[in-house]
Design a protein around this motif. Structure first.
Motif, PDB file in Angstrom:
ATOM      1  N   LEU A 248     -55.082  12.405   9.485  1.00  0.00           N
ATOM      2  CA  LEU A 248     -56.205  11.606   9.985  1.00  0.00           C
ATOM      3  C   LEU A 248     -57.409  12.489  10.284  1.00  0.00           C
ATOM      4  O   LEU A 248     -58.559  12.108  10.012  1.00  0.00           O
ATOM      5  CB  LEU A 248     -55.787  10.831  11.232  1.00  0.00           C
ATOM      6  CG  LEU A 248     -54.835   9.646  10.989  1.00  0.00           C
ATOM      7  CD1 LEU A 248     -54.300   9.112  12.312  1.00  0.00           C
ATOM      8  CD2 LEU A 248     -55.547   8.532  10.219  1.00  0.00           C
ATOM      9  N   ALA A 249     -57.153  13.684  10.834  1.00  0.00           N
ATOM     10  CA  ALA A 249     -58.245  14.627  11.093  1.00  0.00           C
ATOM     11  C   ALA A 249     -58.891  15.080   9.786  1.00  0.00           C
ATOM     12  O   ALA A 249     -60.122  15.196   9.688  1.00  0.00           O
ATOM     13  CB  ALA A 249     -57.726  15.826  11.880  1.00  0.00           C
ATOM     14  N   LEU A 250     -58.065  15.327   8.772  1.00  0.00           N
ATOM     15  CA  LEU A 250     -58.597  15.708   7.455  1.00  0.00           C
ATOM     16  C   LEU A 250     -59.447  14.571   6.878  1.00  0.00           C
ATOM     17  O   LEU A 250     -60.547  14.803   6.360  1.00  0.00           O
ATOM     18  CB  LEU A 250     -57.436  16.057   6.528  1.00  0.00           C
ATOM     19  CG  LEU A 250     -57.762  16.567   5.116  1.00  0.00           C
ATOM     20  CD1 LEU A 250     -56.623  17.447   4.601  1.00  0.00           C
ATOM     21  CD2 LEU A 250     -57.983  15.428   4.136  1.00  0.00           C
ATOM     22  N   GLN A 251     -58.941  13.338   6.970  1.00  0.00           N
ATOM     23  CA  GLN A 251     -59.695  12.203   6.439  1.00  0.00           C
ATOM     24  C   GLN A 251     -61.042  12.035   7.120  1.00  0.00           C
ATOM     25  O   GLN A 251     -62.049  11.753   6.477  1.00  0.00           O
ATOM     26  CB  GLN A 251     -58.874  10.921   6.591  1.00  0.00           C
ATOM     27  CG  GLN A 251     -57.772  10.759   5.565  1.00  0.00           C
ATOM     28  CD  GLN A 251     -57.120   9.403   5.642  1.00  0.00           C
ATOM     29  OE1 GLN A 251     -57.100   8.775   6.689  1.00  0.00           O
ATOM     30  NE2 GLN A 251     -56.591   8.937   4.528  1.00  0.00           N
ATOM     31  N   GLU A 252     -61.041  12.194   8.431  1.00  0.00           N
ATOM     32  CA  GLU A 252     -62.301  12.022   9.174  1.00  0.00           C
ATOM     33  C   GLU A 252     -63.343  13.037   8.734  1.00  0.00           C
ATOM     34  O   GLU A 252     -64.537  12.734   8.664  1.00  0.00           O
ATOM     35  CB  GLU A 252     -62.031  12.159  10.671  1.00  0.00           C
ATOM     36  CG  GLU A 252     -63.260  11.906  11.528  1.00  0.00           C
ATOM     37  CD  GLU A 252     -62.962  11.960  13.012  1.00  0.00           C
ATOM     38  OE1 GLU A 252     -63.924  11.949  13.797  1.00  0.00           O
ATOM     39  OE2 GLU A 252     -61.783  12.020  13.391  1.00  0.00           O
ATOM     40  N   ALA A 253     -62.896  14.265   8.428  1.00  0.00           N
ATOM     41  CA  ALA A 253     -63.835  15.313   8.035  1.00  0.00           C
ATOM     42  C   ALA A 253     -64.256  15.202   6.572  1.00  0.00           C
ATOM     43  O   ALA A 253     -65.427  15.403   6.232  1.00  0.00           O
ATOM     44  CB  ALA A 253     -63.204  16.684   8.299  1.00  0.00           C
ATOM     45  N   VAL A 254     -63.314  14.895   5.689  1.00  0.00           N
ATOM     46  CA  VAL A 254     -63.567  14.932   4.244  1.00  0.00           C
ATOM     47  C   VAL A 254     -63.990  13.572   3.705  1.00  0.00           C
ATOM     48  O   VAL A 254     -64.746  13.485   2.733  1.00  0.00           O
ATOM     49  CB  VAL A 254     -62.309  15.452   3.514  1.00  0.00           C
ATOM     50  CG1 VAL A 254     -62.510  15.437   2.001  1.00  0.00           C
ATOM     51  CG2 VAL A 254     -61.959  16.859   3.990  1.00  0.00           C
ATOM     52  N   ARG A 255     -63.483  12.487   4.316  1.00  0.00           N
ATOM     53  CA  ARG A 255     -63.773  11.116   3.910  1.00  0.00           C
ATOM     54  C   ARG A 255     -63.498  10.852   2.421  1.00  0.00           C
ATOM     55  O   ARG A 255     -64.406  10.466   1.658  1.00  0.00           O
ATOM     56  CB  ARG A 255     -65.219  10.740   4.250  1.00  0.00           C
ATOM     57  CG  ARG A 255     -65.516  10.834   5.747  1.00  0.00           C
ATOM     58  CD  ARG A 255     -66.818  10.161   6.134  1.00  0.00           C
ATOM     59  NE  ARG A 255     -67.051  10.257   7.564  1.00  0.00           N
ATOM     60  CZ  ARG A 255     -66.493   9.456   8.469  1.00  0.00           C
ATOM     61  NH1 ARG A 255     -65.681   8.490   8.064  1.00  0.00           N
ATOM     62  NH2 ARG A 255     -66.757   9.597   9.762  1.00  0.00           N
ATOM     63  N   PRO A 256     -62.251  11.030   1.993  1.00  0.00           N
ATOM     64  CA  PRO A 256     -61.915  10.672   0.606  1.00  0.00           C
ATOM     65  C   PRO A 256     -61.933   9.156   0.451  1.00  0.00           C
ATOM     66  O   PRO A 256     -61.842   8.406   1.425  1.00  0.00           O
ATOM     67  CB  PRO A 256     -60.495  11.226   0.442  1.00  0.00           C
ATOM     68  CG  PRO A 256     -59.932  11.201   1.826  1.00  0.00           C
ATOM     69  CD  PRO A 256     -61.085  11.491   2.750  1.00  0.00           C
ATOM     70  N   ASP A 257     -62.041   8.688  -0.788  1.00  0.00           N
ATOM     71  CA  ASP A 257     -62.098   7.247  -1.016  1.00  0.00           C
ATOM     72  C   ASP A 257     -60.700   6.665  -1.232  1.00  0.00           C
ATOM     73  O   ASP A 257     -60.521   5.700  -1.974  1.00  0.00           O
ATOM     74  CB  ASP A 257     -63.011   6.924  -2.192  1.00  0.00           C
ATOM     75  CG  ASP A 257     -62.560   7.595  -3.488  1.00  0.00           C
ATOM     76  OD1 ASP A 257     -61.551   8.365  -3.450  1.00  0.00           O
ATOM     77  OD2 ASP A 257     -63.194   7.359  -4.523  1.00  0.00           O
ATOM     78  N   PHE A 258     -59.689   7.244  -0.601  1.00  0.00           N
ATOM     79  CA  PHE A 258     -58.315   6.761  -0.684  1.00  0.00           C
ATOM     80  C   PHE A 258     -57.580   7.131   0.601  1.00  0.00           C
ATOM     81  O   PHE A 258     -58.040   7.965   1.379  1.00  0.00           O
ATOM     82  CB  PHE A 258     -57.594   7.355  -1.907  1.00  0.00           C
ATOM     83  CG  PHE A 258     -57.657   8.863  -1.987  1.00  0.00           C
ATOM     84  CD1 PHE A 258     -56.717   9.669  -1.350  1.00  0.00           C
ATOM     85  CD2 PHE A 258     -58.660   9.490  -2.719  1.00  0.00           C
ATOM     86  CE1 PHE A 258     -56.771  11.047  -1.435  1.00  0.00           C
ATOM     87  CE2 PHE A 258     -58.732  10.876  -2.818  1.00  0.00           C
ATOM     88  CZ  PHE A 258     -57.786  11.658  -2.165  1.00  0.00           C
ATOM     89  N   GLY A 259     -56.456   6.476   0.810  1.00  0.00           N
ATOM     90  CA  GLY A 259     -55.620   6.799   1.962  1.00  0.00           C
ATOM     91  C   GLY A 259     -54.474   7.700   1.570  1.00  0.00           C
ATOM     92  O   GLY A 259     -54.365   8.136   0.419  1.00  0.00           O
ATOM     93  N   PHE A 260     -53.605   8.000   2.533  1.00  0.00           N
ATOM     94  CA  PHE A 260     -52.442   8.849   2.292  1.00  0.00           C
ATOM     95  C   PHE A 260     -51.175   8.149   2.759  1.00  0.00           C
ATOM     96  O   PHE A 260     -51.149   7.528   3.835  1.00  0.00           O
ATOM     97  CB  PHE A 260     -52.551  10.169   3.077  1.00  0.00           C
ATOM     98  CG  PHE A 260     -53.664  11.075   2.647  1.00  0.00           C
ATOM     99  CD1 PHE A 260     -53.734  11.563   1.346  1.00  0.00           C
ATOM    100  CD2 PHE A 260     -54.650  11.454   3.549  1.00  0.00           C
ATOM    101  CE1 PHE A 260     -54.758  12.407   0.958  1.00  0.00           C
ATOM    102  CE2 PHE A 260     -55.673  12.309   3.183  1.00  0.00           C
ATOM    103  CZ  PHE A 260     -55.734  12.786   1.874  1.00  0.00           C
ATOM    104  N   SER A 261     -50.123   8.240   1.959  1.00  0.00           N
ATOM    105  CA  SER A 261     -48.790   7.894   2.440  1.00  0.00           C
ATOM    106  C   SER A 261     -47.990   9.198   2.517  1.00  0.00           C
ATOM    107  O   SER A 261     -48.189  10.116   1.715  1.00  0.00           O
ATOM    108  CB  SER A 261     -48.107   6.883   1.528  1.00  0.00           C
ATOM    109  OG  SER A 261     -47.896   7.415   0.231  1.00  0.00           O
TER     110      SER A 261
ATOM    111  N   GLU B 274     -60.112  25.624   7.201  1.00  0.00           N
ATOM    112  CA  GLU B 274     -60.325  24.221   7.544  1.00  0.00           C
ATOM    113  C   GLU B 274     -58.986  23.507   7.721  1.00  0.00           C
ATOM    114  O   GLU B 274     -58.815  22.688   8.624  1.00  0.00           O
ATOM    115  CB  GLU B 274     -61.160  23.533   6.463  1.00  0.00           C
ATOM    116  CG  GLU B 274     -62.620  23.944   6.443  1.00  0.00           C
ATOM    117  CD  GLU B 274     -63.310  23.642   7.765  1.00  0.00           C
ATOM    118  OE1 GLU B 274     -63.197  22.505   8.254  1.00  0.00           O
ATOM    119  OE2 GLU B 274     -63.965  24.548   8.308  1.00  0.00           O
ATOM    120  N   LEU B 275     -58.031  23.812   6.852  1.00  0.00           N
ATOM    121  CA  LEU B 275     -56.706  23.211   6.995  1.00  0.00           C
ATOM    122  C   LEU B 275     -56.075  23.593   8.331  1.00  0.00           C
ATOM    123  O   LEU B 275     -55.379  22.777   8.951  1.00  0.00           O
ATOM    124  CB  LEU B 275     -55.791  23.657   5.851  1.00  0.00           C
ATOM    125  CG  LEU B 275     -56.168  23.192   4.441  1.00  0.00           C
ATOM    126  CD1 LEU B 275     -55.127  23.678   3.438  1.00  0.00           C
ATOM    127  CD2 LEU B 275     -56.314  21.680   4.366  1.00  0.00           C
TER     128      LEU B 275
END
Length: 262
Positions: free
Chosen positions: A74-87, A126-127
């Protein structure tokens, strides 16, 4: 396969010893012989979904915000904002509550695998920050003494939280780390701690202490005395009627890494 085309990736993240003696919250080293495997897939659904937790898992939360790997993504998504989710699928190989960085390994494995799915992968530094955010679920605060060695490998000193500085410290090839995990849940003091430490030192260890918050203990020694140190530590735990798992490893490793596509 480029990040733009890849839909699924798996990563291995090793266990680690944190709080290495005087290096409280800043110094740790990786243990390559055990760790967590994390598989991340692209999802059309926004956000992060933990779809499976297997292995030595016990009762781990499936809600992403309550799971170290889920919150790291979720932290990665907030920073990078990809146009897909993760399972997310987690295969636990580190005993829970062992003091061997299990929560950190899950977070590290998740961000390394997810990074392989990004059109523009980010740096390991960043990771590190994303994985630290995830680790805070388990520890209550962000710190990197388990995250950094699991991610980078070897003996790692990390100073700073918002702007961490990471230094991998060379360790002579002759040094071995002896890790002994007693089969117990930690309450306040480790039964036989002083005796185990004394036994290790008398057998030739260079130093001996608690791994993270315990109950696992570790010692550093030269290779010729490693088995004697291990035997002494196990013997003292046995006197407390505690069975143990144990490993003898080099204090050098590659850290987290991508695995072949599942």
């Amino acid at each position: 396969m480029s990040g733009a085309a890849r839909a699924r990736a798996s990563a291995f993240a090793p266990a680690s010893v944190g709080n290495v003696a005087i290096g409280f919250d800043i110094l740790g080293f990786a243990i390559d012989t055990l760790g967590d495997r994390v598989t991340v897939s692209r999802s059309a659904t926004p956000g992060v979904e933990v779809t499976a937790i297997r292995g030595i898992s016990g009762e781990l939360p499936r809600e992403a915000r309550d799971n170290t790997a889920g919150l790291a993504l979720l932290a990665l998504q907030e920073a990078v904002r990809p146009d897909f989710g993760f399972s997310l699928e987690i295969d636990k190989g580190i005993p829970l509550g062992s003091g061997l960085g299990g929560s950190a390994a899950s977070a590290v494995g998740a961000v390394v695998a997810a990074n392989a799915l990004l059109p523009r992968p980010v740096s390991r530094l960043e990771l590190l920050k994303f994985a630290m955010a995830g680790e805070a679920v388990a520890s209550g605060t962000r710190h990197a003494d388990n995250i950094a060695p699991s991610l980078f490998g070897g003996l790692v000193l990390t100073v700073g939280i918002d702007h961490p500085r990471v230094k991998q410290i060379p360790v002579p090839a002759a040094i071995r780390a002896v890790i002994v995990h007693p089969h117990m849940y930690l309450a306040t003091l480790i039964p036989g701690f002083q005796e185990v430490r004394r036994g290790a030192m008398e057998a030739g260890a260079l130093g001996c202490s608690i791994s993270g918050a315990g109950p696992s203990m570790f010692a550093w020694t030269l290779e010729p005395t490693a088995q004697a140190v291990l035997a002494a530590m196990r013997r003292e735990f046995a006197r407390q009627s505690l069975a143990t798992d144990h490993w003898v490893v080099e204090v050098r490793s590659a850290g987290a890494r991508l695995l072949d596509s599942p």
